[in-house]
Motif scaffolding. Structure first.
Motif, PDB file in Angstrom:
ATOM      1  N   ARG A 108       0.828  -1.200   0.000  1.00 37.10           N
ATOM      2  CA  ARG A 108       0.000   0.000   0.000  1.00 37.10           C
ATOM      3  C   ARG A 108       0.882   1.277   0.000  1.00 37.10           C
ATOM      4  O   ARG A 108       0.538   2.293  -0.640  1.00 37.10           O
ATOM      5  CB  ARG A 108      -0.932  -0.006   1.228  1.00 37.10           C
ATOM      6  N   ARG A 109       1.971   1.216   0.746  1.00 33.80           N
ATOM      7  CA  ARG A 109       2.884   2.386   0.777  1.00 33.80           C
ATOM      8  C   ARG A 109       3.460   2.661  -0.600  1.00 33.80           C
ATOM      9  O   ARG A 109       3.474   3.792  -1.096  1.00 33.80           O
ATOM     10  CB  ARG A 109       3.978   2.138   1.794  1.00 33.80           C
ATOM     11  N   GLU A 110       3.957   1.615  -1.280  1.00 30.61           N
ATOM     12  CA  GLU A 110       4.515   1.796  -2.626  1.00 30.61           C
ATOM     13  C   GLU A 110       3.441   2.243  -3.605  1.00 30.61           C
ATOM     14  O   GLU A 110       3.690   3.021  -4.525  1.00 30.61           O
ATOM     15  CB  GLU A 110       5.169   0.495  -3.089  1.00 30.61           C
ATOM     16  N   LEU A 111       2.211   1.721  -3.380  1.00 31.09           N
ATOM     17  CA  LEU A 111       1.118   2.132  -4.254  1.00 31.09           C
ATOM     18  C   LEU A 111       0.825   3.632  -4.090  1.00 31.09           C
ATOM     19  O   LEU A 111       0.544   4.351  -5.070  1.00 31.09           O
ATOM     20  CB  LEU A 111      -0.137   1.311  -3.947  1.00 31.09           C
ATOM     21  N   GLY A 112       0.909   4.122  -2.853  1.00 32.10           N
ATOM     22  CA  GLY A 112       0.703   5.557  -2.612  1.00 32.10           C
ATOM     23  C   GLY A 112       1.763   6.418  -3.299  1.00 32.10           C
ATOM     24  O   GLY A 112       1.449   7.501  -3.837  1.00 32.10           O
ATOM     25  N   VAL A 129       3.374   5.608  -6.036  1.00 35.48           N
ATOM     26  CA  VAL A 129       3.080   5.578  -7.464  1.00 35.48           C
ATOM     27  C   VAL A 129       1.910   6.502  -7.756  1.00 35.48           C
ATOM     28  O   VAL A 129       1.920   7.278  -8.745  1.00 35.48           O
ATOM     29  CB  VAL A 129       2.769   4.143  -7.919  1.00 35.48           C
ATOM     30  N   GLU A 130       0.863   6.462  -6.916  1.00 34.10           N
ATOM     31  CA  GLU A 130      -0.304   7.303  -7.154  1.00 34.10           C
ATOM     32  C   GLU A 130       0.077   8.799  -7.067  1.00 34.10           C
ATOM     33  O   GLU A 130      -0.386   9.613  -7.890  1.00 34.10           O
ATOM     34  CB  GLU A 130      -1.371   6.972  -6.117  1.00 34.10           C
ATOM     35  N   THR A 161       2.141   9.771 -10.212  1.00 39.53           N
ATOM     36  CA  THR A 161       1.318   9.849 -11.437  1.00 39.53           C
ATOM     37  C   THR A 161       0.446  11.115 -11.410  1.00 39.53           C
ATOM     38  O   THR A 161       0.209  11.749 -12.455  1.00 39.53           O
ATOM     39  CB  THR A 161       0.436   8.590 -11.568  1.00 39.53           C
ATOM     40  N   THR A 162      -0.021  11.432 -10.208  1.00 37.87           N
ATOM     41  CA  THR A 162      -0.836  12.649 -10.108  1.00 37.87           C
ATOM     42  C   THR A 162       0.014  13.903 -10.449  1.00 37.87           C
ATOM     43  O   THR A 162      -0.425  14.813 -11.184  1.00 37.87           O
ATOM     44  CB  THR A 162      -1.422  12.781  -8.705  1.00 37.87           C
ATOM     45  N   GLN A 163       1.228  13.934  -9.885  1.00 38.49           N
ATOM     46  CA  GLN A 163       2.130  15.051 -10.178  1.00 38.49           C
ATOM     47  C   GLN A 163       2.464  15.084 -11.670  1.00 38.49           C
ATOM     48  O   GLN A 163       2.535  16.167 -12.295  1.00 38.49           O
ATOM     49  CB  GLN A 163       3.401  14.951  -9.354  1.00 38.49           C
ATOM     50  N   TRP A 164       2.701  13.919 -12.284  1.00 38.75           N
ATOM     51  CA  TRP A 164       3.076  13.886 -13.715  1.00 38.75           C
ATOM     52  C   TRP A 164       1.953  14.436 -14.554  1.00 38.75           C
ATOM     53  O   TRP A 164       2.171  15.195 -15.496  1.00 38.75           O
ATOM     54  CB  TRP A 164       3.426  12.462 -14.111  1.00 38.75           C
ATOM     55  N   GLY A 208      10.805   8.243 -13.130  1.00 43.51           N
ATOM     56  CA  GLY A 208      10.623   8.030 -11.688  1.00 43.51           C
ATOM     57  C   GLY A 208       9.358   7.244 -11.401  1.00 43.51           C
ATOM     58  O   GLY A 208       9.312   6.391 -10.512  1.00 43.51           O
ATOM     59  N   ILE A 209       8.295   7.571 -12.197  1.00 38.44           N
ATOM     60  CA  ILE A 209       7.054   6.776 -12.030  1.00 38.44           C
ATOM     61  C   ILE A 209       7.305   5.316 -12.385  1.00 38.44           C
ATOM     62  O   ILE A 209       6.874   4.384 -11.690  1.00 38.44           O
ATOM     63  CB  ILE A 209       5.935   7.381 -12.905  1.00 38.44           C
ATOM     64  N   ARG A 210       8.052   5.135 -13.462  1.00 39.47           N
ATOM     65  CA  ARG A 210       8.330   3.756 -13.878  1.00 39.47           C
ATOM     66  C   ARG A 210       9.123   3.034 -12.799  1.00 39.47           C
ATOM     67  O   ARG A 210       8.874   1.837 -12.498  1.00 39.47           O
ATOM     68  CB  ARG A 210       9.089   3.796 -15.200  1.00 39.47           C
ATOM     69  N   ALA A 211      10.075   3.743 -12.179  1.00 42.45           N
ATOM     70  CA  ALA A 211      10.856   3.091 -11.131  1.00 42.45           C
ATOM     71  C   ALA A 211       9.987   2.767  -9.934  1.00 42.45           C
ATOM     72  O   ALA A 211      10.123   1.699  -9.293  1.00 42.45           O
ATOM     73  CB  ALA A 211      12.007   4.012 -10.729  1.00 42.45           C
ATOM     74  N   SER A 212       9.048   3.643  -9.598  1.00 41.77           N
ATOM     75  CA  SER A 212       8.168   3.389  -8.452  1.00 41.77           C
ATOM     76  C   SER A 212       7.275   2.174  -8.723  1.00 41.77           C
ATOM     77  O   SER A 212       7.014   1.341  -7.824  1.00 41.77           O
ATOM     78  CB  SER A 212       7.306   4.632  -8.175  1.00 41.77           C
ATOM     79  N   ILE A 213       6.799   2.065  -9.963  1.00 40.59           N
ATOM     80  CA  ILE A 213       5.968   0.887 -10.295  1.00 40.59           C
ATOM     81  C   ILE A 213       6.805  -0.388 -10.210  1.00 40.59           C
ATOM     82  O   ILE A 213       6.336  -1.448  -9.747  1.00 40.59           O
ATOM     83  CB  ILE A 213       5.350   1.069 -11.688  1.00 40.59           C
TER      84      ILE A 213
END
Length: 570
Positions: free
Chosen positions: A111-115, A117-118, A121-124, A158-163
């Motif tokens: 859930r933490r990693e999902l947050g 990523v979310e 993605t919102t910032q992007w 960075g989003i890709r790395a978080s996913i």
């Protein structure tokens, strides 16, 4: 009883052993159920949570890539159709994030990693995608492409790395869950093995326990009982094992003691009986020798006494004939006394000789028709009946097994006795009849004579026993003794009917032939099957054999027929 209470009983031991085994098996079953439930939960987590998480994380990556590609394409071409994948991707992204958030409720790291990523993605979208779309709408593709720089590319990387981190975390969770599945599965297998071992060990312990506390004591008890059954009644039976077996052994031993005691008593009684039998046999042999000697003595004495007695009687009679009236009256009286005494002695010796011969000189038993015997009796008693003006009658007589001379002598004595003891003022009548009673012929000799008082009913069958003086009724007093001996020799009994209303009735029994007994039994059965007296004609009378007969003759008719056979003298 207290001795039996020491130690556990067989039931208590078996119940305790089964209780322990049952408790172990129930504990193992509970543990297996818990482990199996946990294992199922882990499997469900692998199949329904970590698996879909991994797939949806990969799909999330694809959706973001589609959004980034659609934004670049729109910035290059300026075609609004290129924004279709972007808009669909945003919707799909939100759905995937909501699903991943629901599946990762038990996994805080995911859930933490999902947050993260979310948030990225919102910032992007707010910093890159939306400004590029707006610039392209206003200034065309050139304005849009101007906003796409290396910094925006790095931001998406960075989003890709978080996913990727999210996917790695999902893989880690999945691996941990799979490890837990393996662990619970192994634990379940171990519990099943332990349960099997418990069952095997319990079975072995049960067999050993039964062998020690049941089979061995029982086999020992059976062996001891067999020794007693083989004849060793002094062998003491001792029990072992549980209290029940010891109690059973004591009970069997008490039974053995009683049997041994009774056998000792039987053995002692048998020894006493054998001793008594030996004594009786010796006495019987001595009595047989004595009787034989007495019979021989009586026979020899009778023959030896006959010759001098005949001489005395002959010379006394010669004296009476030659000198009668020549001497005085007293001399004639003395000579008469001597003649009478010699004659009575001769009769007495002859009767004794006849009495001793009964059963000693035998011709063997044959079938004897008593009707023929009665004819002989009538002939032998004719002289006495002529003198007494007596009438002899008899009914139909049976056929029996016996010695005809002895039976003739028996009936001659009875008829002669009836004729002798008549009433002086009444014509003598003697009637002989027979009837079948309980497999025996009961034969009766009835007269109208002086009768016998009941107190003398047994006395008259004693040898030489007289109820009257020899002057009143002549005879030696041995006739009825001969009758009794002949009847007993033929297996019967004789007695005086003390209930006779008139005269004397002497009854005796003789064994009946088997054919007569069976015929009487068949006649009785047939009589029971026939109609009752009310249904039968009044002029028909049923005989024992089921044959109609005429009414018995009246007293007046007896002057001519006398019941069937008649012998009248006078």
């Amino acid at each position: 009883m207290k001795a039996y209470q020491q130690g556990w009983t067989l039931r208590r031991r078996v119940v305790a052993l089964l209780g322990v085994v049952l408790a172990l098996l129930l504990g193992l079953a509970a543990a297996e159920a818990a482990v199996a439930a946990k294992n199922r939960q882990n499997i469900d987590a692998v199949l329904l949570k970590t698996g879909p998480l991994r797939v949806q994380a990969q799909e999330l990556m694809s959706v973001l890539l589609d959004q980034e590609t659609a934004v670049r394409g729109y910035a290059v071409n300026g075609d609004r159709n290129d924004l279709g994948p972007y808009q669909e991707g945003v919707k799909r992204e939100q759905a995937l994030i909501a699903s991943i958030r629901g599946l990762s409720a038990d996994y805080p790291d995911v859930r933490r990693e999902l947050g993260v990523v979310e948030q990225q993605t919102t910032q992007w979208r707010s910093q890159v995608a939306e400004p590029v779309i707006a610039a392209t709408d206003r200034g065309g593709p050139t304005a849009g492409q101007a906003l796409i720089t290396d910094r925006t590319r790095q931001q998406f990387d960075g989003i890709r790395a978080s996913i990727t981190t999210l996917q790695d975390e999902v893989l880690t969770v999945r691996k941990e869950t799979a490890d837990r599945v393996n662990s619970t599965s192994n634990a379940l297998v171990v519990l099943l093995i332990v349960a099997a071992l418990v069952v095997a060990v319990a079975g072995a312990v049960m067999l050993l326990s039964l062998d020690r506390i049941l089979i061995r004591p029982l086999a020992g008890l059976v062996g001891q009982v067999r020794e007693v059954a083989d004849g060793d009644y002094q062998h003491r039976i001792a029990g072992s094992g549980p209290p029940e077996f010891r109690r059973l052994a004591d009970d069997i031993d008490q039974m053995r003691q009683k049997i041994a005691q009774e056998l000792d008593e039987v053995r002692q009684a048998r020894e006493r009986i054998e001793w008594v039998n030996d004594q009786l046999q010796k006495q019987a042999e001595e009595l047989t020798r004595s009787n034989r000697d007495l019979e021989q003595f009586a026979y020899v004495a009778s023959h030896d006494l006959q010759e001098p007695l005949r001489k005395v009687a002959s010379f006394c009679q010669l004296l009476q004939r030659r000198y009668a009236g020549q001497l005085d009256e007293r001399a004639d009286q003395y000579i008469a006394f001597a003649v009478d005494g010699a004659q009575r002695m001769q009769r007495l010796i002859n009767d004794l000789l006849a009495f001793s011969r009964i059963g000693r000189l035998t011709t063997g038993f044959t079938e004897v028709d008593l009707n023929r015997v009665m004819g002989d009796v009538a002939g032998q008693t004719e002289a006495a009946r002529q003198y007494a003006d007596a009438e002899l009658t008899w009914d139909e007589m049976p056929t029996i097994r016996g010695e005809e001379p002895l039976l003739t002598n028996l009936l001659v004595n009875l008829v002669s006795n009836s004729v002798k003891f008549r009433r002086p003022d009444v014509p003598s009548k003697v009637h002989v009849s027979a009837r079948l009673v309980d497999g025996e012929w009961e034969i009766s000799c009835r007269d109208n004579g002086i009768g016998i008082e009941p107190e003398f009913a047994d006395k008259i069958f004693v040898i030489f026993q007289r109820l009257h003086s020899k002057d009143a009724y002549p005879g030696t007093g041995i006739g009825l003794a001969i009758v009794k001996k002949i009847v007993e020799y033929h297996g019967g009994r004789v007695w005086v009917d003390t209930e006779a209303e008139e005269g004397t009735t002497i009854r005796f029994t003789l064994p009946a032939l088997e054919a007569d007994v069976e015929a009487a039994k068949a006649a009785g059965d047939a009589e029971e099957a026939e109609p009752t007296a009310e249904d039968a004609p009044a002029d028909d009378a049923a005989q024992p054999d089921g044959v109609a007969r005429e009414e018995p003759p009246t007293e007046a008719d007896r002057q001519d027929t006398n019941g069937g056979m008649k012998e009248t003298v006078g």
